[in-house]
Design a protein around this motif. Structure first.
Motif, PDB file in Angstrom:
ATOM      1  N   LYS A 137     -35.155  39.623  -9.135  1.00  0.00           N
ATOM      2  CA  LYS A 137     -33.997  38.946  -8.573  1.00  0.00           C
ATOM      3  C   LYS A 137     -32.876  39.950  -8.442  1.00  0.00           C
ATOM      4  O   LYS A 137     -32.753  40.855  -9.264  1.00  0.00           O
ATOM      5  N   GLY A 138     -32.056  39.770  -7.414  1.00  0.00           N
ATOM      6  CA  GLY A 138     -30.948  40.687  -7.234  1.00  0.00           C
ATOM      7  C   GLY A 138     -30.117  40.308  -6.031  1.00  0.00           C
ATOM      8  O   GLY A 138     -30.357  39.287  -5.391  1.00  0.00           O
ATOM      9  N   PHE A 139     -29.148  41.130  -5.758  1.00  0.00           N
ATOM     10  CA  PHE A 139     -28.356  40.948  -4.551  1.00  0.00           C
ATOM     11  C   PHE A 139     -27.856  42.289  -4.079  1.00  0.00           C
ATOM     12  O   PHE A 139     -27.796  43.243  -4.833  1.00  0.00           O
ATOM     13  N   GLY A 140     -27.524  42.334  -2.800  1.00  0.00           N
ATOM     14  CA  GLY A 140     -26.963  43.535  -2.208  1.00  0.00           C
ATOM     15  C   GLY A 140     -25.595  43.212  -1.664  1.00  0.00           C
ATOM     16  O   GLY A 140     -24.790  42.564  -2.334  1.00  0.00           O
ATOM     17  N   ARG A 141     -25.397  43.584  -0.431  1.00  0.00           N
ATOM     18  CA  ARG A 141     -24.095  43.341   0.185  1.00  0.00           C
ATOM     19  C   ARG A 141     -23.766  41.867   0.338  1.00  0.00           C
ATOM     20  O   ARG A 141     -22.613  41.487   0.362  1.00  0.00           O
ATOM     21  N   GLN A 142     -24.812  41.018   0.446  1.00  0.00           N
ATOM     22  CA  GLN A 142     -24.537  39.600   0.687  1.00  0.00           C
ATOM     23  C   GLN A 142     -24.002  38.883  -0.541  1.00  0.00           C
ATOM     24  O   GLN A 142     -23.454  37.801  -0.432  1.00  0.00           O
ATOM     25  N   LYS A 143     -24.162  39.478  -1.729  1.00  0.00           N
ATOM     26  CA  LYS A 143     -23.649  38.905  -2.983  1.00  0.00           C
ATOM     27  C   LYS A 143     -24.114  37.468  -3.204  1.00  0.00           C
ATOM     28  O   LYS A 143     -23.351  36.608  -3.632  1.00  0.00           O
ATOM     29  N   GLY A 144     -25.376  37.194  -2.907  1.00  0.00           N
ATOM     30  CA  GLY A 144     -25.895  35.849  -3.103  1.00  0.00           C
ATOM     31  C   GLY A 144     -25.450  34.915  -1.989  1.00  0.00           C
ATOM     32  O   GLY A 144     -25.006  35.355  -0.938  1.00  0.00           O
ATOM     33  N   HIS A 145     -25.564  33.618  -2.226  1.00  0.00           N
ATOM     34  CA  HIS A 145     -25.124  32.645  -1.245  1.00  0.00           C
ATOM     35  C   HIS A 145     -24.786  31.331  -1.944  1.00  0.00           C
ATOM     36  O   HIS A 145     -25.071  31.141  -3.112  1.00  0.00           O
ATOM     37  N   LYS A 146     -24.185  30.404  -1.172  1.00  0.00           N
ATOM     38  CA  LYS A 146     -23.824  29.103  -1.717  1.00  0.00           C
ATOM     39  C   LYS A 146     -24.856  28.073  -1.284  1.00  0.00           C
ATOM     40  O   LYS A 146     -25.359  28.118  -0.164  1.00  0.00           O
ATOM     41  N   GLU A 147     -25.172  27.144  -2.188  1.00  0.00           N
ATOM     42  CA  GLU A 147     -26.086  26.058  -1.872  1.00  0.00           C
ATOM     43  C   GLU A 147     -25.451  24.759  -2.323  1.00  0.00           C
ATOM     44  O   GLU A 147     -24.611  24.742  -3.231  1.00  0.00           O
ATOM     45  N   ILE A 148     -25.888  23.685  -1.703  1.00  0.00           N
ATOM     46  CA  ILE A 148     -25.395  22.364  -2.103  1.00  0.00           C
ATOM     47  C   ILE A 148     -26.570  21.579  -2.672  1.00  0.00           C
ATOM     48  O   ILE A 148     -27.628  21.472  -2.037  1.00  0.00           O
ATOM     49  N   TYR A 149     -26.402  21.086  -3.907  1.00  0.00           N
ATOM     50  CA  TYR A 149     -27.436  20.298  -4.558  1.00  0.00           C
ATOM     51  C   TYR A 149     -26.805  19.011  -5.070  1.00  0.00           C
ATOM     52  O   TYR A 149     -25.876  19.046  -5.866  1.00  0.00           O
ATOM     53  N   ARG A 150     -27.275  17.884  -4.558  1.00  0.00           N
ATOM     54  CA  ARG A 150     -26.748  16.568  -4.915  1.00  0.00           C
ATOM     55  C   ARG A 150     -25.230  16.490  -4.743  1.00  0.00           C
ATOM     56  O   ARG A 150     -24.503  16.023  -5.619  1.00  0.00           O
ATOM     57  N   GLY A 151     -24.778  17.051  -3.656  1.00  0.00           N
ATOM     58  CA  GLY A 151     -23.367  16.978  -3.321  1.00  0.00           C
ATOM     59  C   GLY A 151     -22.481  18.018  -3.975  1.00  0.00           C
ATOM     60  O   GLY A 151     -21.311  18.142  -3.643  1.00  0.00           O
ATOM     61  N   ALA A 152     -23.028  18.780  -4.906  1.00  0.00           N
ATOM     62  CA  ALA A 152     -22.233  19.806  -5.587  1.00  0.00           C
ATOM     63  C   ALA A 152     -22.588  21.179  -5.030  1.00  0.00           C
ATOM     64  O   ALA A 152     -23.769  21.493  -4.860  1.00  0.00           O
ATOM     65  N   GLU A 153     -21.575  21.949  -4.732  1.00  0.00           N
ATOM     66  CA  GLU A 153     -21.795  23.296  -4.226  1.00  0.00           C
ATOM     67  C   GLU A 153     -21.859  24.277  -5.386  1.00  0.00           C
ATOM     68  O   GLU A 153     -21.047  24.196  -6.314  1.00  0.00           O
ATOM     69  N   TYR A 154     -22.836  25.137  -5.372  1.00  0.00           N
ATOM     70  CA  TYR A 154     -22.901  26.178  -6.397  1.00  0.00           C
ATOM     71  C   TYR A 154     -23.337  27.493  -5.774  1.00  0.00           C
ATOM     72  O   TYR A 154     -23.933  27.525  -4.696  1.00  0.00           O
ATOM     73  N   VAL A 155     -23.026  28.581  -6.460  1.00  0.00           N
ATOM     74  CA  VAL A 155     -23.308  29.926  -5.965  1.00  0.00           C
ATOM     75  C   VAL A 155     -24.593  30.441  -6.596  1.00  0.00           C
ATOM     76  O   VAL A 155     -24.771  30.364  -7.815  1.00  0.00           O
ATOM     77  N   VAL A 156     -25.491  30.911  -5.752  1.00  0.00           N
ATOM     78  CA  VAL A 156     -26.718  31.558  -6.224  1.00  0.00           C
ATOM     79  C   VAL A 156     -26.469  33.057  -6.168  1.00  0.00           C
ATOM     80  O   VAL A 156     -26.441  33.644  -5.087  1.00  0.00           O
ATOM     81  N   ASP A 157     -26.223  33.652  -7.334  1.00  0.00           N
ATOM     82  CA  ASP A 157     -25.898  35.083  -7.382  1.00  0.00           C
ATOM     83  C   ASP A 157     -27.104  35.973  -7.117  1.00  0.00           C
ATOM     84  O   ASP A 157     -27.039  36.911  -6.346  1.00  0.00           O
ATOM     85  N   PHE A 158     -28.176  35.678  -7.806  1.00  0.00           N
ATOM     86  CA  PHE A 158     -29.349  36.548  -7.727  1.00  0.00           C
ATOM     87  C   PHE A 158     -30.430  35.872  -6.890  1.00  0.00           C
ATOM     88  O   PHE A 158     -30.880  34.782  -7.234  1.00  0.00           O
ATOM     89  N   LEU A 159     -30.808  36.534  -5.821  1.00  0.00           N
ATOM     90  CA  LEU A 159     -31.811  35.981  -4.922  1.00  0.00           C
ATOM     91  C   LEU A 159     -33.193  36.518  -5.291  1.00  0.00           C
ATOM     92  O   LEU A 159     -33.336  37.681  -5.658  1.00  0.00           O
TER      93      LEU A 159
END
Length: 112
Positions: free
Chosen positions: A34-56
């Motif tokens: 797992k890791g990230f580069g320039r994109q620094k992870g991404h945001k996802e929405i789960y059950r209406g709550a937004e959270y950041v996925v740092d390591f892809l």
């Protein structure tokens, strides 16, 4: 001898593996990382709550090959791991001083 290490998207593994094996490379090691580069992870929405996925999730491929086929191996990894999207990955090429097959004691080119 060179060690080629590639970090790729998981769904590209089969394409990259098949292409590398067609070049006559006899062994590949993969690791789920797992890791990230320039994109620094991404945001996802789960059950209406937004959270950041740092390591892809990514796949790290490691192969040790003779120096003469390094450009061809790098090319097939580039071609088969490419999607054109951010996060396609990276390829690193490093020198290998010595390789030893533990079971037989063969060394260097005979060991890979």
């Amino acid at each position: 001898m060179k060690k080629i290490e590639a970090i790729i998207k998981p769904f590209k593994l089969d394409d990259v593996k098949d292409a590398i094996l067609k070049l006559g490379v006899s062994g590949i090691t993969i690791t789920e990382v797992k890791g990230f580069g320039r994109q620094k992870g991404h945001k996802e929405i789960y059950r209406g709550a937004e959270y950041v996925v740092d390591f892809l999730p990514k796949i790290r491929i490691e192969v040790v090959v003779s120096s003469d086929i390094v450009p061809r191996v790098v090319d097939v990894i580039k071609q088969n791991a490419h999607t054109g999207e951010i996060g396609d990955g990276k390829i690193f090429v490093m020198p290998v001083e010595k390789a030893i097959r533990i079971r037989t004691g063969e060394e260097d080119r005979d060991a890979i």
